[in-house]
Design a protein around this motif. Sequence first.
Motif, PDB file in Angstrom:
ATOM      1  N   SER A   1       0.845  -1.204   0.000  1.00 14.36           N
ATOM      2  CA  SER A   1       0.000   0.000   0.000  1.00 14.36           C
ATOM      3  C   SER A   1       0.873   1.244   0.000  1.00 14.36           C
ATOM      4  O   SER A   1       1.861   1.310   0.743  1.00 14.36           O
ATOM      5  CB  SER A   1      -0.877   0.040   1.261  1.00 14.36           C
ATOM      6  OG  SER A   1      -1.766  -1.040   1.280  1.00 14.36           O
TER       7      SER A   1
ATOM      8  N   GLY B   1     -10.226   2.715  -1.931  1.00 18.33           N
ATOM      9  CA  GLY B   1     -10.708   3.632  -0.904  1.00 18.33           C
ATOM     10  C   GLY B   1     -11.919   4.444  -1.325  1.00 18.33           C
ATOM     11  O   GLY B   1     -11.785   5.408  -2.075  1.00 18.33           O
TER      12      GLY B   1
ATOM     13  N   ILE C   1     -14.284   3.713  -3.288  1.00 17.74           N
ATOM     14  CA  ILE C   1     -14.687   3.584  -4.697  1.00 17.74           C
ATOM     15  C   ILE C   1     -15.949   2.725  -4.765  1.00 17.74           C
ATOM     16  O   ILE C   1     -16.025   1.652  -4.163  1.00 17.74           O
ATOM     17  CB  ILE C   1     -13.544   2.993  -5.543  1.00 17.74           C
ATOM     18  CG1 ILE C   1     -12.304   3.891  -5.422  1.00 17.74           C
ATOM     19  CG2 ILE C   1     -13.977   2.855  -7.007  1.00 17.74           C
ATOM     20  CD1 ILE C   1     -11.033   3.283  -5.996  1.00 17.74           C
TER      21      ILE C   1
ATOM     22  N   ILE D   1     -12.321  -2.737  -4.298  1.00 14.58           N
ATOM     23  CA  ILE D   1     -13.580  -2.254  -3.725  1.00 14.58           C
ATOM     24  C   ILE D   1     -13.976  -3.192  -2.592  1.00 14.58           C
ATOM     25  O   ILE D   1     -14.022  -4.404  -2.787  1.00 14.58           O
ATOM     26  CB  ILE D   1     -14.684  -2.237  -4.800  1.00 14.58           C
ATOM     27  CG1 ILE D   1     -14.300  -1.275  -5.922  1.00 14.58           C
ATOM     28  CG2 ILE D   1     -16.039  -1.870  -4.183  1.00 14.58           C
ATOM     29  CD1 ILE D   1     -15.240  -1.292  -7.107  1.00 14.58           C
TER      30      ILE D   1
HETATM   31  N1  3NM Z   1      -6.831   0.068   2.234  1.00  8.34           N
HETATM   32  P1  3NM Z   1     -13.857   0.589   0.742  1.00  8.34           P
HETATM   33  S1  3NM Z   1      -8.374   2.014   1.796  1.00  8.34           S
HETATM   34  C1  3NM Z   1      -8.356  -1.756   2.982  1.00  8.34           C
HETATM   35  O1  3NM Z   1      -5.708   3.247   1.135  1.00  8.34           O
HETATM   36  C2  3NM Z   1      -8.098  -0.384   2.506  1.00  8.34           C
HETATM   37  O2  3NM Z   1      -4.536   1.500   1.558  1.00  8.34           O
HETATM   38  C3  3NM Z   1      -6.818   1.339   1.844  1.00  8.34           C
HETATM   39  O3  3NM Z   1     -12.615  -0.033   1.505  1.00  8.34           O
HETATM   40  C4  3NM Z   1      -5.603   2.088   1.497  1.00  8.34           C
HETATM   41  O4  3NM Z   1     -13.834   0.070  -0.649  1.00  8.34           O
HETATM   42  C5  3NM Z   1      -9.073   0.580   2.312  1.00  8.34           C
HETATM   43  O5  3NM Z   1     -15.040   0.051   1.513  1.00  8.34           O
HETATM   44  C6  3NM Z   1     -10.538   0.388   2.521  1.00  8.34           C
HETATM   45  O6  3NM Z   1     -13.742   2.065   0.842  1.00  8.34           O
HETATM   46  C7  3NM Z   1     -11.292   0.290   1.228  1.00  8.34           C
END
Ligand code: 3NM
Length: 217
Positions: A116, A173, A175, A193
């Motif tokens: 990440s 994030g 999305i 997602i």
């Molecule tokens: N990692 P959602 S954002 C697990 O920015 C994760 O590294 C992220 O979940 C990063 O699709 C995130 O429900 C959560 O927003 C994404």
Amino acid sequence: MNLRAGMESFFNTGIYGITAENISNGRDNIEIVRDMLEGGIKFIQYREKEKDALSRYEECLILRDMIKQAGGVFIIDDFVDLALAVDADGVHIGQSDLPPRVVRKLIGREKLLGLSTHNTEELEQANELKKYIDYIGVGPIHATATKINAEPVGFEYLDYAVKNAQLPLVAIGGIKEQNIDDVLHAGAKTVAIVSDIVQSENIVSKVERLRDKIFNK
Ligand code: 3NM
């Protein structure tokens, strides 16, 4: 199959699915992954921070077989030992996990490694470490309840990453079906997602609609 050689084609399947049993409306990870696979997701990450090691292990043995049978790629978030124990296809780590060079040494050459990144410095570091890493995450693009303390990075960083990343990237994030066009127009080819998939009533049709949007952009 050589995973690394096949990775481009997996990434071209557009969606990177991630489990989140605690927000999946009572459905368990097995059910969620079954539906993701049925909808056509080939890249699936097991992200489970709450269960104990034995529960994670037992669940991942089942998931690994399901995903393998469907011709998918199974990535474990954070737990290198778990990925080795169940012979997953790869590991995803964050900035405060063991360094990529060390994780690469632990997992060997064949497994995939994702990292990440949240800003331009981290992206440049990832570029420098690219011999250890297979892909990078770029996010969170939007604020998200799934990772509550993470500051959204917005489109400025995504633009930078699209232009400068020397590795395949996954945008993540906040999305969702209704805003996915924005990251696609910014140049993201693969999109991770969580909530919009695991919380939807019909995961299979949600994934099919998302994939339509990605391939008909
Ligand atoms: N990692 P959602 S954002 C697990 O920015 C994760 O590294 C992220 O979940 C990063 O699709 C995130 O429900 C959560 O927003 C994404």
